[in-house]
Design a protein around this motif. Sequence first.
Motif, PDB file in Angstrom:
ATOM      1  N   HIS A 119       0.856  -1.178   0.000  1.00 44.33           N
ATOM      2  CA  HIS A 119       0.000   0.000   0.000  1.00 44.33           C
ATOM      3  C   HIS A 119       0.898   1.237   0.000  1.00 44.33           C
ATOM      4  N   SER A 120       0.402   2.311  -0.571  1.00 44.49           N
ATOM      5  CA  SER A 120       1.189   3.536  -0.645  1.00 44.49           C
ATOM      6  C   SER A 120       0.392   4.713  -0.094  1.00 44.49           C
ATOM      7  N   ASP A 121       1.110   5.642   0.455  1.00 50.48           N
ATOM      8  CA  ASP A 121       0.528   6.859   1.001  1.00 50.48           C
ATOM      9  C   ASP A 121       1.002   8.015   0.118  1.00 50.48           C
ATOM     10  N   LYS A 122       0.109   8.547  -0.700  1.00 50.46           N
ATOM     11  CA  LYS A 122       0.505   9.576  -1.657  1.00 50.46           C
ATOM     12  C   LYS A 122       0.879  10.886  -0.967  1.00 50.46           C
ATOM     13  N   MET A 157      10.622   5.298   0.682  1.00 45.44           N
ATOM     14  CA  MET A 157      10.171   6.556   0.096  1.00 45.44           C
ATOM     15  C   MET A 157      10.247   6.415  -1.421  1.00 45.44           C
ATOM     16  N   ALA A 158       9.087   6.304  -2.073  1.00 38.14           N
ATOM     17  CA  ALA A 158       9.074   6.022  -3.508  1.00 38.14           C
ATOM     18  C   ALA A 158       8.326   7.075  -4.317  1.00 38.14           C
ATOM     19  N   ASP A 159       7.638   8.006  -3.639  1.00 39.29           N
ATOM     20  CA  ASP A 159       6.892   9.063  -4.342  1.00 39.29           C
ATOM     21  C   ASP A 159       5.956   8.498  -5.409  1.00 39.29           C
ATOM     22  N   SER A 160       5.315   7.378  -5.072  1.00 41.12           N
ATOM     23  CA  SER A 160       4.351   6.721  -5.968  1.00 41.12           C
ATOM     24  C   SER A 160       4.968   6.241  -7.273  1.00 41.12           C
ATOM     25  N   LYS A 161       6.292   6.108  -7.302  1.00 41.09           N
ATOM     26  CA  LYS A 161       6.961   5.574  -8.495  1.00 41.09           C
ATOM     27  C   LYS A 161       7.704   4.298  -8.106  1.00 41.09           C
TER      28      LYS A 161
END
Length: 567
Positions: free
Chosen positions: A283-286, A331-335
Amino acid sequence: MIKKKTSAIIISFVMFMSVIGQCMASENNKAFHSHASINAAGRSWGIPCLSKEYGKEPEIFIRADSEIFKDLKILSSLSSSGKTLGVTAPGGDAYFSAEEDSLQDAQGDGCFIKDEDGVIMIPLRKLAQKANINIKRLEKTENGFEIELAPTITKIEEISSESSYRMAISLSILCEISQEEESDSSIGLFFSDAKLAKNASIALKSLKAEIKQKENGISIKTPFPENRKGFTITKACSEKASIEFLPSFNLSGGYASERLESISFDESSITVKASGPFRYFWHSDKETGRMTAEIPMLSQTADISVPESLKNRISSYFFNSSYGILGISVMADSKFSFENPDKKTLVIKFGEKEDSVKHNKGFGITGLPEHSITIVIDPGHGGGDAGAVNKRIGVSEKKSNLELALELGRILNEYGYKTVFTRTSDRDVTWPNSPDAVELQARADIGNANSATVFLSVHCNASVNKNANGFAVYWTKEKDRRLAEAFKLSPGREIKDKGAIYGGYYVLRHANMPSVIIETLFISNDKEAELLKNAKFRSGIMKDCADSVDRFIRQNESKDIDIIKNK
């Protein structure tokens, strides 16, 4: 002129049929040397070819030993007389006659020729027509011919059993396959440039697939079958694709447990290796730009420490609860993206080069074990239930059961079977000190939820008679009996083999598949309790059990009888 068969199937490249002339045998028709650049599924082949004028447009002849045919899995075989060439392709078979005999060719499927070196040349248009290959484009240029091929879907079928459930899609040639957006209730695949063959076989029983022809390919979307939420799919360039529907994940103990073998970190990727295939959730947190991936049902056998230089961006953790969970946060910044170079490896890639992810959660699986059969192994007792105890020898049943069961699972894994444990540590399957009926039902539920082929509950026996001894296998349902009777100890094991014995046990009654309770030895017998402490002995007796189960499955699987289908 050969008359075409009235039963010839008109396929997707009908635009070309009007210009494909009848195959004519004429000494005046000369073959011209040329070059063809052929493209399919993002690949390109440059090959020499011959062209001959048949009607309004030339027929292109390609060497039967060309790399493109090998890559597209198209095989040819010349008859002993040398007069007929049979071609087998994923999308259909074709027959060609030698050119000089084409007037007498009863098949009417066209003809092949030979170049000056005697190499067989196959007519591309006729082959495409018979093998369901779509010729999207064929242009004559100054340098030869530019040809673009595209696949057709020839078969969509539902293949199901108690241990496997999948949709299989067959294509005529290589196709670029990608996963479309999935929801909690459905999954879809997209087949680039593909068309549905007019003679396609669609055999779907329970699955309600939605098949849409789009301008740039075909979309196939299907809801998950009942009690199936996980999936694994073919995503690549292939002439076959499948969606394997997996049992719903059961956090109280329901999926295959694997060992963490290694984990490595660098500036743009994280690589996780395990002892076998595993599932992962993310899951990601934008708002924060942080993505977290979790891999349940792992046992930690490797260092998960993040290098100091990366700790400002990556963190890892491990919950050593009743089942292990490896967590990785970055930390992927949604990428970011996930890759599975093999069934045991997950590579998490992140950074500027990755595509932005539209969704905020998802899950996947690195792959399925080689063998499609699932075996559920239930180490008896555990947690607050110690089972029988021999204080003099210092052996408890819950510990011995677990040691025996894990060894049994290890051997069955080596044989290629997928194993699921009801517990892999000293714990209750449900919650501490739960009622017996709840605990036993949970064990049966794990077998049922995972569509197990067989269910094996591993125990130690006990009696007030300190001299009671021997190995026995208990059964309840009639389908259990044949499994129980398959258990045989190796000669010279020096243990009394009591064979198969009937017993009305709860967990066996409520497990849908063939199920047995393996009572290895009497823990109340001091001599046998000492044997249970010996790792070499445990391995030997569990190998006998694994061999018995393997023999039972192979014999009954080959006969395709109801006992394996769990009917």
